[in-house]
Design a protein around this motif. Structure first.
Motif, PDB file in Angstrom:
ATOM      1  N   GLU A  40       0.806  -1.178  -0.485  1.00 49.45           N
ATOM      2  CA  GLU A  40       0.675   0.246  -0.114  1.00 49.45           C
ATOM      3  C   GLU A  40       1.018   0.723   0.165  1.00 49.45           C
ATOM      4  O   GLU A  40       2.144   1.317   0.503  1.00 49.45           O
ATOM      5  CB  GLU A  40      -0.777   0.126   1.147  1.00 49.45           C
ATOM      6  CG  GLU A  40      -1.890  -0.667   0.740  1.00 49.45           C
ATOM      7  CD  GLU A  40      -3.466  -0.695   1.449  1.00 49.45           C
ATOM      8  OE1 GLU A  40      -3.010   0.331   2.849  1.00 49.45           O
ATOM      9  OE2 GLU A  40      -3.591  -1.374   1.527  1.00 49.45           O
ATOM     10  N   ARG A  51      -1.791   6.125  -6.184  1.00 49.59           N
ATOM     11  CA  ARG A  51      -0.103   5.590  -5.596  1.00 49.59           C
ATOM     12  C   ARG A  51       0.463   7.106  -5.952  1.00 49.59           C
ATOM     13  O   ARG A  51       0.514   7.634  -5.813  1.00 49.59           O
ATOM     14  CB  ARG A  51       0.096   3.782  -5.607  1.00 49.59           C
ATOM     15  CG  ARG A  51       1.306   4.889  -4.921  1.00 49.59           C
ATOM     16  CD  ARG A  51       2.267   2.804  -5.601  1.00 49.59           C
ATOM     17  NE  ARG A  51       4.188   3.072  -5.001  1.00 49.59           N
ATOM     18  CZ  ARG A  51       3.877   2.429  -3.507  1.00 49.59           C
ATOM     19  NH1 ARG A  51       3.614   2.681  -2.792  1.00 49.59           N
ATOM     20  NH2 ARG A  51       5.256   3.023  -2.802  1.00 49.59           N
ATOM     21  N   LEU A  55       1.740   9.804  -4.762  1.00 54.37           N
ATOM     22  CA  LEU A  55       3.300  10.163  -3.870  1.00 54.37           C
ATOM     23  C   LEU A  55       4.214  11.256  -5.264  1.00 54.37           C
ATOM     24  O   LEU A  55       4.596  11.983  -4.846  1.00 54.37           O
ATOM     25  CB  LEU A  55       4.179   8.936  -4.299  1.00 54.37           C
ATOM     26  CG  LEU A  55       3.403   7.975  -3.466  1.00 54.37           C
ATOM     27  CD1 LEU A  55       4.375   6.381  -3.209  1.00 54.37           C
ATOM     28  CD2 LEU A  55       3.905   8.052  -2.050  1.00 54.37           C
ATOM     29  N   PHE A 106      -0.312  -0.872   6.062  1.00 54.70           N
ATOM     30  CA  PHE A 106      -1.750  -0.739   5.868  1.00 54.70           C
ATOM     31  C   PHE A 106      -2.747   0.128   6.601  1.00 54.70           C
ATOM     32  O   PHE A 106      -1.245   1.255   6.841  1.00 54.70           O
ATOM     33  CB  PHE A 106      -2.400  -2.272   6.545  1.00 54.70           C
ATOM     34  CG  PHE A 106      -3.700  -2.844   6.278  1.00 54.70           C
ATOM     35  CD1 PHE A 106      -4.135  -2.507   4.371  1.00 54.70           C
ATOM     36  CD2 PHE A 106      -4.524  -2.490   6.904  1.00 54.70           C
ATOM     37  CE1 PHE A 106      -5.267  -3.265   4.766  1.00 54.70           C
ATOM     38  CE2 PHE A 106      -5.819  -2.933   6.887  1.00 54.70           C
ATOM     39  CZ  PHE A 106      -6.251  -2.884   5.390  1.00 54.70           C
ATOM     40  N   SER A 109       0.156   2.697   8.789  1.00 56.54           N
ATOM     41  CA  SER A 109       0.584   3.898   8.033  1.00 56.54           C
ATOM     42  C   SER A 109      -0.282   4.725   7.897  1.00 56.54           C
ATOM     43  O   SER A 109       0.456   6.080   8.069  1.00 56.54           O
ATOM     44  CB  SER A 109       1.071   3.703   6.534  1.00 56.54           C
ATOM     45  OG  SER A 109       2.405   2.386   6.514  1.00 56.54           O
ATOM     46  N   ILE A 166       5.861  12.278  -0.084  1.00 56.51           N
ATOM     47  CA  ILE A 166       6.182  11.393   1.645  1.00 56.51           C
ATOM     48  C   ILE A 166       7.832  12.219   1.830  1.00 56.51           C
ATOM     49  O   ILE A 166       7.734  12.201   3.473  1.00 56.51           O
ATOM     50  CB  ILE A 166       4.773  10.770   1.554  1.00 56.51           C
ATOM     51  CG1 ILE A 166       3.614  11.553   1.243  1.00 56.51           C
ATOM     52  CG2 ILE A 166       4.674  10.993   3.217  1.00 56.51           C
ATOM     53  CD1 ILE A 166       2.208  10.547   1.266  1.00 56.51           C
TER      54      ILE A 166
HETATM   55  P1  TMP Z   1       6.677   2.787  -0.067  1.00 60.78           P
HETATM   56  O1  TMP Z   1       5.582   1.832   0.092  1.00 60.78           O
HETATM   57  O2  TMP Z   1       7.743   3.043  -0.793  1.00 60.78           O
HETATM   58  O3  TMP Z   1       6.522   2.458   1.559  1.00 60.78           O
HETATM   59  O4  TMP Z   1       6.020   4.695  -0.069  1.00 60.78           O
HETATM   60  C1  TMP Z   1       4.588   4.556   0.274  1.00 60.78           C
HETATM   61  C2  TMP Z   1       4.707   6.434   0.754  1.00 60.78           C
HETATM   62  O5  TMP Z   1       3.676   6.610   1.914  1.00 60.78           O
HETATM   63  C3  TMP Z   1       5.769   6.263   1.992  1.00 60.78           C
HETATM   64  O6  TMP Z   1       5.533   7.186   2.598  1.00 60.78           O
HETATM   65  C4  TMP Z   1       4.717   6.204   3.036  1.00 60.78           C
HETATM   66  C5  TMP Z   1       3.115   6.535   2.932  1.00 60.78           C
HETATM   67  N1  TMP Z   1       1.669   6.311   3.098  1.00 60.78           N
HETATM   68  C6  TMP Z   1       1.556   7.355   4.030  1.00 60.78           C
HETATM   69  O7  TMP Z   1       1.721   8.535   4.030  1.00 60.78           O
HETATM   70  N2  TMP Z   1      -0.091   6.752   4.396  1.00 60.78           N
HETATM   71  C7  TMP Z   1      -0.869   5.446   3.612  1.00 60.78           C
HETATM   72  O8  TMP Z   1      -1.524   4.658   4.437  1.00 60.78           O
HETATM   73  C8  TMP Z   1       0.271   4.209   4.204  1.00 60.78           C
HETATM   74  C9  TMP Z   1       0.168   3.424   3.422  1.00 60.78           C
HETATM   75  C10 TMP Z   1       1.866   4.992   2.904  1.00 60.78           C
END
Ligand code: TMP
Length: 218
Positions: A40, A51, A55, A106, A109, A166
């Motif tokens: 996620e 996504r 991002l 999930f 986060s 983020i």
């Molecule tokens: P990643 O999959 O590479 O960890 O990147 C996902 C980014 O999104 C990471 O910075 C964490 C952020 N995120 C949130 O802020 N809230 C959420 O509910 C989720 C699933 C990810």
């Protein structure tokens, strides 16, 4: 057919979640358990499209000052929408088939990033999760904690100057994320296990395998 088990990996950026999720799936497969590895935000075509929006927020054509990406409420709603699609189309059907689902992030986060560091509060995120995904909880959430200095090094190697909207937020935001994760885990010791991510990949994997013994029914 009994329902499969649902395990979520959580933690800040560069804690080693993706590597450990993959190793867990391999270990489960080796025991004859079918396990679906997902992530996620993402995991379905619709959620992967959300996504990309989250991002890499679309730029305002004028390039003006109002172009500051998503605000915290819009961000939380988009994460909840992506999760609703993921739960309905992928996670729930897999668990119903008796497969295990291992997800790299999930709802916790959202609770740590948008609820804690983003200051929306836990009640708001939990309410959105109830609306979007029926409040589904993992059977176990594995929180991998990492040393900030080690994380900075890993992220520089992984992302260089190319961090996303983020991941690229300041150190204070990420420290609040880490503190929020810890508080969530401490408040629910039956639902979480906290793993020290500073060991070698093999050491961390061994701790995780130990932590899921009960779920394996051994
Ligand atoms: P990643 O999959 O590479 O960890 O990147 C996902 C980014 O999104 C990471 O910075 C964490 C952020 N995120 C949130 O802020 N809230 C959420 O509910 C989720 C699933 C990810």
């Amino acid at each position: 057919m009994s329902r499969g088990k649902f395990i979520a990996f959580e933690g800040g950026e560069g804690a080693g979640k993706s590597t450990q999720a993959r190793l867990l799936v391999d270990a489960l497969n080796a025991r004859g358990i079918t396990a679906d590895l997902t992530r996620e935000p993402g995991g379905t075509a619709g959620a992967e499209a959300i996504r990309a929006l989250l991002l890499h927020p679309p730029k305002d054509k004028s390039g003006g000052d109002q172009d500051q990406g998503w605000g915290a409420p819009a961000e939380a709603l988009l994460f909840a929408a992506a999760r609703a699609d993921h739960v309905a189309k992928r996670i729930t059907p897999a668990l119903a088939r008796g497969d295990w689902v291992i997800t790299d992030r999930f709802v916790d986060s959202s609770r740590a990033y948008q609820g804690g560091a983003g200051a929306l509060g836990d009640e708001t995120i939990t309410a959105l999760h109830k609306i979007g995904s029926g409040g589904l909880r993992p059977d176990l959430t594995i929180l991998i904690e990492a040393d900030p200095a080690q994380v900075t090094k890993r992220l520089a190697e992984r992302d260089g100057d190319d961090s996303d909207a983020i991941g690229g937020r300041d150190a204070r935001y990420h420290a609040e994320v880490a503190a929020s994760f810890r508080a969530l885990a401490q408040a629910d010791p039956a639902g979480f296990v906290i793993i020290d991510g500073s060991g070698t990949v093999g050491e961390v994997n061994a701790e995780i395998m130990q932590a899921i013994t009960e779920l394996l029914g051994n």
